[in-house]
Scaffold this motif. Structure first.
Motif, PDB file in Angstrom:
ATOM      1  N   CYS A 188       0.832  -1.216   0.000  1.00  0.00           N
ATOM      2  CA  CYS A 188       0.000   0.000   0.000  1.00  0.00           C
ATOM      3  C   CYS A 188       0.862   1.260   0.000  1.00  0.00           C
ATOM      4  O   CYS A 188       0.546   2.238  -0.689  1.00  0.00           O
ATOM      5  CB  CYS A 188      -0.927  -0.007   1.211  1.00  0.00           C
ATOM      6  SG  CYS A 188      -2.217  -1.267   1.148  1.00  0.00           S
ATOM      7  N   ALA A 189       1.950   1.241   0.780  1.00  0.00           N
ATOM      8  CA  ALA A 189       2.836   2.404   0.831  1.00  0.00           C
ATOM      9  C   ALA A 189       3.467   2.655  -0.536  1.00  0.00           C
ATOM     10  O   ALA A 189       3.566   3.806  -0.993  1.00  0.00           O
ATOM     11  CB  ALA A 189       3.912   2.197   1.893  1.00  0.00           C
ATOM     12  N   ALA A 190       3.899   1.574  -1.206  1.00  0.00           N
ATOM     13  CA  ALA A 190       4.482   1.717  -2.537  1.00  0.00           C
ATOM     14  C   ALA A 190       3.446   2.244  -3.533  1.00  0.00           C
ATOM     15  O   ALA A 190       3.752   3.110  -4.371  1.00  0.00           O
ATOM     16  CB  ALA A 190       5.041   0.372  -3.010  1.00  0.00           C
ATOM     17  N   TYR A 191       2.226   1.743  -3.431  1.00  0.00           N
ATOM     18  CA  TYR A 191       1.153   2.203  -4.326  1.00  0.00           C
ATOM     19  C   TYR A 191       0.910   3.696  -4.159  1.00  0.00           C
ATOM     20  O   TYR A 191       0.866   4.453  -5.143  1.00  0.00           O
ATOM     21  CB  TYR A 191      -0.130   1.418  -4.035  1.00  0.00           C
ATOM     22  CG  TYR A 191      -1.381   2.051  -4.599  1.00  0.00           C
ATOM     23  CD1 TYR A 191      -1.692   1.928  -5.948  1.00  0.00           C
ATOM     24  CD2 TYR A 191      -2.240   2.789  -3.782  1.00  0.00           C
ATOM     25  CE1 TYR A 191      -2.838   2.525  -6.475  1.00  0.00           C
ATOM     26  CE2 TYR A 191      -3.383   3.378  -4.298  1.00  0.00           C
ATOM     27  CZ  TYR A 191      -3.680   3.243  -5.641  1.00  0.00           C
ATOM     28  OH  TYR A 191      -4.806   3.837  -6.151  1.00  0.00           O
ATOM     29  N   VAL A 192       0.753   4.145  -2.916  1.00  0.00           N
ATOM     30  CA  VAL A 192       0.486   5.563  -2.665  1.00  0.00           C
ATOM     31  C   VAL A 192       1.653   6.421  -3.148  1.00  0.00           C
ATOM     32  O   VAL A 192       1.457   7.461  -3.799  1.00  0.00           O
ATOM     33  CB  VAL A 192       0.209   5.805  -1.166  1.00  0.00           C
ATOM     34  CG1 VAL A 192       0.131   7.303  -0.874  1.00  0.00           C
ATOM     35  CG2 VAL A 192      -1.086   5.116  -0.744  1.00  0.00           C
ATOM     36  N   ALA A 193       2.879   5.997  -2.863  1.00  0.00           N
ATOM     37  CA  ALA A 193       4.055   6.778  -3.263  1.00  0.00           C
ATOM     38  C   ALA A 193       4.150   6.899  -4.776  1.00  0.00           C
ATOM     39  O   ALA A 193       4.364   7.999  -5.325  1.00  0.00           O
ATOM     40  CB  ALA A 193       5.320   6.138  -2.699  1.00  0.00           C
ATOM     41  N   ILE A 194       3.978   5.790  -5.487  1.00  0.00           N
ATOM     42  CA  ILE A 194       4.072   5.810  -6.955  1.00  0.00           C
ATOM     43  C   ILE A 194       2.960   6.671  -7.549  1.00  0.00           C
ATOM     44  O   ILE A 194       3.186   7.447  -8.487  1.00  0.00           O
ATOM     45  CB  ILE A 194       4.014   4.373  -7.513  1.00  0.00           C
ATOM     46  CG1 ILE A 194       5.264   3.596  -7.100  1.00  0.00           C
ATOM     47  CG2 ILE A 194       3.883   4.391  -9.033  1.00  0.00           C
ATOM     48  CD1 ILE A 194       5.199   2.119  -7.411  1.00  0.00           C
ATOM     49  N   MET A 195       1.752   6.545  -7.001  1.00  0.00           N
ATOM     50  CA  MET A 195       0.636   7.331  -7.522  1.00  0.00           C
ATOM     51  C   MET A 195       0.853   8.828  -7.307  1.00  0.00           C
ATOM     52  O   MET A 195       0.546   9.655  -8.181  1.00  0.00           O
ATOM     53  CB  MET A 195      -0.676   6.898  -6.866  1.00  0.00           C
ATOM     54  CG  MET A 195      -1.158   5.511  -7.255  1.00  0.00           C
ATOM     55  SD  MET A 195      -1.469   5.327  -9.031  1.00  0.00           S
ATOM     56  CE  MET A 195      -0.029   4.343  -9.524  1.00  0.00           C
ATOM     57  N   ALA A 210      -2.587   4.857 -15.449  1.00  0.00           N
ATOM     58  CA  ALA A 210      -1.587   4.091 -14.696  1.00  0.00           C
ATOM     59  C   ALA A 210      -2.055   3.603 -13.337  1.00  0.00           C
ATOM     60  O   ALA A 210      -1.445   2.680 -12.784  1.00  0.00           O
ATOM     61  CB  ALA A 210      -0.320   4.932 -14.511  1.00  0.00           C
ATOM     62  N   ASP A 211      -3.105   4.203 -12.764  1.00  0.00           N
ATOM     63  CA  ASP A 211      -3.596   3.721 -11.472  1.00  0.00           C
ATOM     64  C   ASP A 211      -4.325   2.404 -11.694  1.00  0.00           C
ATOM     65  O   ASP A 211      -5.375   2.372 -12.347  1.00  0.00           O
ATOM     66  CB  ASP A 211      -4.550   4.756 -10.862  1.00  0.00           C
ATOM     67  CG  ASP A 211      -5.044   4.351  -9.470  1.00  0.00           C
ATOM     68  OD1 ASP A 211      -4.920   3.166  -9.102  1.00  0.00           O
ATOM     69  OD2 ASP A 211      -5.549   5.228  -8.750  1.00  0.00           O
ATOM     70  N   PRO A 212      -3.815   1.294 -11.172  1.00  0.00           N
ATOM     71  CA  PRO A 212      -4.443  -0.003 -11.471  1.00  0.00           C
ATOM     72  C   PRO A 212      -5.891  -0.083 -11.024  1.00  0.00           C
ATOM     73  O   PRO A 212      -6.726  -0.682 -11.714  1.00  0.00           O
ATOM     74  CB  PRO A 212      -3.563  -1.011 -10.713  1.00  0.00           C
ATOM     75  CG  PRO A 212      -2.818  -0.204  -9.694  1.00  0.00           C
ATOM     76  CD  PRO A 212      -2.639   1.148 -10.308  1.00  0.00           C
ATOM     77  N   PHE A 213      -6.223   0.543  -9.904  1.00  0.00           N
ATOM     78  CA  PHE A 213      -7.590   0.448  -9.400  1.00  0.00           C
ATOM     79  C   PHE A 213      -8.531   1.392 -10.139  1.00  0.00           C
ATOM     80  O   PHE A 213      -9.708   1.069 -10.317  1.00  0.00           O
ATOM     81  CB  PHE A 213      -7.602   0.720  -7.893  1.00  0.00           C
ATOM     82  CG  PHE A 213      -6.928  -0.363  -7.108  1.00  0.00           C
ATOM     83  CD1 PHE A 213      -7.601  -1.520  -6.768  1.00  0.00           C
ATOM     84  CD2 PHE A 213      -5.595  -0.255  -6.756  1.00  0.00           C
ATOM     85  CE1 PHE A 213      -6.971  -2.536  -6.069  1.00  0.00           C
ATOM     86  CE2 PHE A 213      -4.954  -1.264  -6.062  1.00  0.00           C
ATOM     87  CZ  PHE A 213      -5.640  -2.405  -5.716  1.00  0.00           C
TER      88      PHE A 213
END
Length: 443
Positions: A188-195, A210-213
């Motif tokens: 989750c931390a990696a997802y938020v940071a990349i986004m 690019a946001d998978p969700f």
């Protein structure tokens, strides 16, 4: 802890809760596809779905509500409150399966997006906490959240979203420590940071591609009745007309292949054939599951791409563009199979997550007033109904996929190949149907 007690023990259920004949279901599904194609060939000879003109305006009061600032802010607040709660239980909660973060992550977020998007449209775009944070940063800095420092490269298309989706299903289905708090927090931390970095660089166009969700939710929402005009007005469309508005982008086939292939792999890994094989070999089960997941996702993509490219095309047409142009026809299949695979999981584990969320730290609190609830297993007590819903979801998804592909073929293929050119894709869809229903009964 038994499988029934584990909120993450999911699956479609096997033949025990599908009290109908597998051979009869598969034969009926194949017959439905063939009959559907035959009827389409005879009665549907001109394209019917024009993305630029289909749909009628929604009720004025509903259009005003949806486009009001209060509505948009309210949805952002709801999304951010759930996000803040999830962060709290992920950081402060105990590393146990009773921690509601696992249900929020694997059940509400992943599976729950499907029915929400079918009913209400692209939900994640409206409630996404990373969009909200990016908007807040833009307001503070005085910049425009729609525009980043760079232009998003068109050649990337949906490829980042496909990679993000694969990373999620890999964590859920293959990684042996997926039910430990550390890996979930890290993901989750990696997802938020990349986004957030992507949003700062490319603006909101990054989230759209690019946001998978967001990509996942938006594609599923194409099977809803809600659309929008070029002027931004809310429209009411038939799901198939809405489906025709999917814009072909690089990586679209990869996205639907990951969604479909991972769901099929989730069924396959629970089948007695795979379990016996893994237990009888000295090869690492982790390695085998990694290879199988890749094979399923890549295999779905290759079969579909081959079905699209093995057709007659007009002179000058690049066959390599066809898979992305036809990829929208796989979305009903993905939705149907997700419904068949995760229905009981969503209903049962979703309730269990709501119960756990009322006592996030296991100290006897009842924050939401749901702590004394119990899971209602009514759906599992009606196996015939459950079986019919699952089989119907798979068959209906494939029939809608055939219709969507047929309408697109009438637009793209030369007249002499408009019917014969669809046969390879029809065979591919029959293979998906047979394989999907086989896995439905085998696990």
């Amino acid at each position: 802890m038994t499988a029934s007690d584990n909120p993450l023990a999911h699956g479609i259920g096997g033949s025990a809760d599908l009290p109908i004949s597998p051979s009869l279901a598969i034969a009926g599904a194949v017959a439905a596809l063939v009959v559907s194609f035959t009827v389409l060939a005879l009665a549907w000879r001109t394209p019917r779905y024009d993305s630029s003109s289909s749909g009628r305006p929604a009720w004025p009061w509903l259009d005003r509500l949806v486009h009001s600032s209060a509505w948009r802010v309210g949805l952002r607040v709801v999304g951010f409150v759930v996000f803040a709660y999830a962060v709290m239980v992920a950081v402060l909660g105990e590393d146990q399966l009773t921690n509601p973060i696992f249900g929020i992550f694997y059940v509400w977020w992943w599976v729950g997006l499907v029915p929400l998007s079918l009913l209400f449209g692209p939900v994640w775009r409206a409630i996404s906490p990373v969009r909200t944070i990016n908007l807040a940063f833009a307001r503070i800095s005085g910049s425009d959240p729609e525009v980043g420092m760079l232009e998003y490269p068109r050649r990337l298309g949906y490829w980042p979203a496909a990679l993000g989706l694969f990373a999620f299903v890999w964590l859920e289905l293959v990684y042996p420590f997926s039910t430990e708090l550390g890996p979930v927090r890290l993901w989750c931390a990696a997802y938020v940071a990349i986004m957030l970095i992507g949003g700062a660089l490319f603006g909101n166009s990054f989230y759209e591609r690019a946001d998978p969700f967001e990509v996942y939710s938006t594609l599923v929402s194409k099977m809803s009745v809600w659309g929008s005009s070029r002027e931004g007005r809310l429209l009411v469309r038939s799901p198939l007309a809405n489906l025709a508005t999917v814009v072909a982008q690089p990586g679209l086939v990869a996205v639907v292949a990951v969604l479909f292939g991972s769901t099929a792999f989730d069924s396959f890994r629970e089948s007695s054939v795979w379990v016996r094989y893994v237990q009888s070999t000295d090869t690492s089960s982790f390695l085998l599951n990694n290879l199988a997941l890749v094979v399923f996702c890549v295999g779905v993509g290759l079969i579909f791409a081959a079905g699209c490219m093995l057709t007659g095309v007009a002179p000058g047409t690049d066959r390599r563009t066809l898979p992305d142009l036809f990829a929208h026809s796989v979305i009903p299949i993905v939705v149907g199979y997700i419904v068949a695979h995760y229905l009981s999981y969503l209903v049962h584990a979703g309730q269990n997550t709501l119960i756990q969320a009322s006592d996030p730290f296991g100290n006897g609190s009842d924050i939401l007033g749901t702590g004394d609830w119990s899971v209602n297993y009514w759906l599992s007590y009606h196996p015939t109904l459950l079986a019919n819903i699952k089989v119907l979801a798979v068959v209906l998804g494939h029939v809608l996929g055939v219709i969507a592909a047929h309408d697109r073929a009438l637009k793209l293929l030369p007249r002499r190949h408009q019917l014969t050119g669809q046969l390879p894709l029809l065979f591919a869809m029959i293979a998906f149907t047979v394989g999907g229903l086989y896995l439905l009964f085998a696990s």
